[in-house]
Enzyme design. Structure first.
Site, mmCIF file in Angstrom:
data_model
loop_
_atom_site.group_PDB
_atom_site.id
_atom_site.type_symbol
_atom_site.label_atom_id
_atom_site.label_comp_id
_atom_site.label_asym_id
_atom_site.label_seq_id
_atom_site.Cartn_x
_atom_site.Cartn_y
_atom_site.Cartn_z
ATOM 1 N N TYR A 1 -99.302 10.424 44.609
ATOM 2 C CA TYR A 1 -99.440 9.070 44.800
ATOM 3 C C TYR A 1 -100.937 8.769 45.474
ATOM 4 O O TYR A 1 -101.119 9.478 46.397
ATOM 5 C CB TYR A 1 -98.386 8.241 45.637
ATOM 6 C CG TYR A 1 -98.810 6.894 45.945
ATOM 7 C CD1 TYR A 1 -98.069 5.855 45.097
ATOM 8 C CD2 TYR A 1 -99.409 6.540 47.081
ATOM 9 C CE1 TYR A 1 -98.524 4.757 45.471
ATOM 10 C CE2 TYR A 1 -99.778 5.149 47.379
ATOM 11 C CZ TYR A 1 -99.115 4.206 46.597
ATOM 12 O OH TYR A 1 -99.605 2.874 46.827
ATOM 13 N N GLU B 1 -104.549 1.566 42.430
ATOM 14 C CA GLU B 1 -103.258 2.189 42.873
ATOM 15 C C GLU B 1 -102.744 3.312 41.695
ATOM 16 O O GLU B 1 -102.853 2.877 40.398
ATOM 17 C CB GLU B 1 -101.995 1.407 43.065
ATOM 18 C CG GLU B 1 -100.780 2.145 43.634
ATOM 19 C CD GLU B 1 -99.738 1.533 43.788
ATOM 20 O OE1 GLU B 1 -99.253 0.467 43.142
ATOM 21 O OE2 GLU B 1 -99.030 1.468 45.066
#
Ligand code: GDP
Ligand code: MN
Length: 386
Positions: free
Chosen positions: A101, A189
């Site tokens: 992530y 993101e």
């Protein structure tokens, strides 16, 4: 402005970040021909501006063109958390990868930009933060000095990534930072940031929020589709209204940004006692508050299907309350049947008394006049919850 995944990936590719080859399709047939061109198993991904598509069945593997067509048929038109999938991304499937992530965002509480990197990708990052905080590295990044390769390496190592991928991930982190800075994004993101068995790093998902205030510096116009809010913000912009869509049920109109902001607060506060109803929008009609502007504002607010009651909160200044009241009366005539739900009006300031009288005399069945702001918020919350 939030981007679709395929648009985010387009920006990633422009900045040298690897993404799987693929294209957007609006029909099952298109999905089939894209899959045929890719000559490989594909993933079919719903293009909606919300997360959790995987869990909702909006991300499916297809071994070949005909399965791709079937999956696209299933996904197109699908509703995911109130967003309809009008297109799908057809992308070459990636096999055997670890999921990490990476994100950069504006941390308003700490007044800084924040980098977050985790070895636990694929799932909700809030869940990682709660259950496995040691797998999530958080680091404030100074906007002026930016993120260099050394800091990126530190992030990768603190996030607990395997040592042999840290360099490749760090290089990607630097490029993602370039996306944030050069595209004027407020959020970048990637979840999952994938690392394949041959140690290639690629963005399998992408979320970008662009700063609309910097739009004039970019060629991002092609990304706009007015779909974020059913086109309400775009329509309001065309009428020169200062309107922001929120996700509640109480439409709000006021004059002056400060008054409107406090109105949102009191409505949200009153709503806590009435089913948790919340403001549906911000709308500042400014000092003039003419009948036409009032009609335009009410029209936009009432075309939001979530709105169940409206609060008009005006403080009369140079434009006195009697003029505003006349504006409301005319606006309601213009709207006719369009005035479909209760409208609570609170007038204060210059000629407030006279303004209330005008509204009283007009006797519109949908209008309720309340003298105080708290009283008005209370009533509108109650009406919206009814
Ligand atoms: P989200 O659920 O909206 O965040 O959508 P994602 O794009 O993140 O996809 C959800 C999950 O699908 C990912 O976490 C991956 O595990 C999986 N996925 C996405 N792309 C591929 C792919 O190319 N191959 C495989 N095997 N899985 C994928
Ligand atoms: Mn994702």
């Amino acid at each position: 402005m939030d981007l679709y995944e395929y648009q985010a990936k387009e920006l990633f590719a422009r900045h040298g970040i690897s993404v799987p080859p693929g294209q957007v399709a609006a029909t099952p047939q298109e999905a089939r021909s894209i899959a045929a061109e890719l000559r490989a198993p594909v993933v079919i991904k719903a293009q909606v501006k919300t997360g959790g598509r995987g869990k909702a069945g909006g991300v499916r593997l297809a071994p070949g063109p005909s399965a791709a067509e079937d999956e696209a048929r299933r996904i197109l038109g699908m509703d995911i958390k109130g967003h309809t999938a009008h297109t799908v991304l057809v992308e070459k499937a990636t096999g055997g990868f670890e999921e990490y992530y990476a994100a950069y965002l504006v941390d308003r509480a700490d007044r800084t930009l924040l980098a977050m990197v985790s070895s636990e990708g694929g799932m909700d990052i809030e869940e990682v933060a709660a259950t496995k905080p040691e797998a999530l590295a958080r680091m404030p990044i100074d906007a002026a000095s930016g993120l260099d390769l050394e800091t990126a390496r530190l992030l990768a190592s603190r996030a607990g990534l395997p040592e042999d991928v840290q360099d490749a991930v760090a290089a990607t982190l630097v490029r993602l930072w370039e996306v944030l800075v050069e595209e004027d994004a407020l959020l970048v993101e990637v979840n999952p940031l994938a690392c394949t068995s041959d140690r290639r790093v690629l963005a399998l998902d992408g979320k970008i929020t662009l700063d609309a205030n910097a739009a004039f510096r970019h060629d991002h116009a092609a990304f706009a589709d007015g779909s974020d809010d059913g086109g309400l913000e775009a329509r309001a912009r065309a009428k020169h209204l200062n309107y922001v869509k929120l996700d509640g049920q109480v439409g709000v109109i006021g004059n002056g940004a400060g008054l409107v902001m406090s109105t949102l607060d009191v409505v949200a506060y009153a709503g806590e006692r009435f089913d948790g109803v919340r403001p549906a929008n911000f709308l500042d009609i400014g000092g003039g508050a003419s009948a036409q502007v009032m009609a335009d504002g009410l029209e936009i607010i009432l075309s939001d299907p979530d709105v169940r009651a409206v609060l008009v909160n005006v403080f009369g200044g140079i434009t006195a309350c009697d003029a505003v009241a006349n504006g409301i009366v005319t606006a309601l005539e213009v709207l006719g049947e369009g005035a479909r739900c209760p409208i609570v009006v609170r007038l204060d300031g210059n000629n407030a008394e006279l303004g209330r009288e005008i509204l009283g005399d007009a006797g519109h069945p949908m209008v309720r006049v309340v003298t105080t702001m708290d009283g008005a918020a209370e009533l509108v919350a109650e009406l919206a919850a009814a």
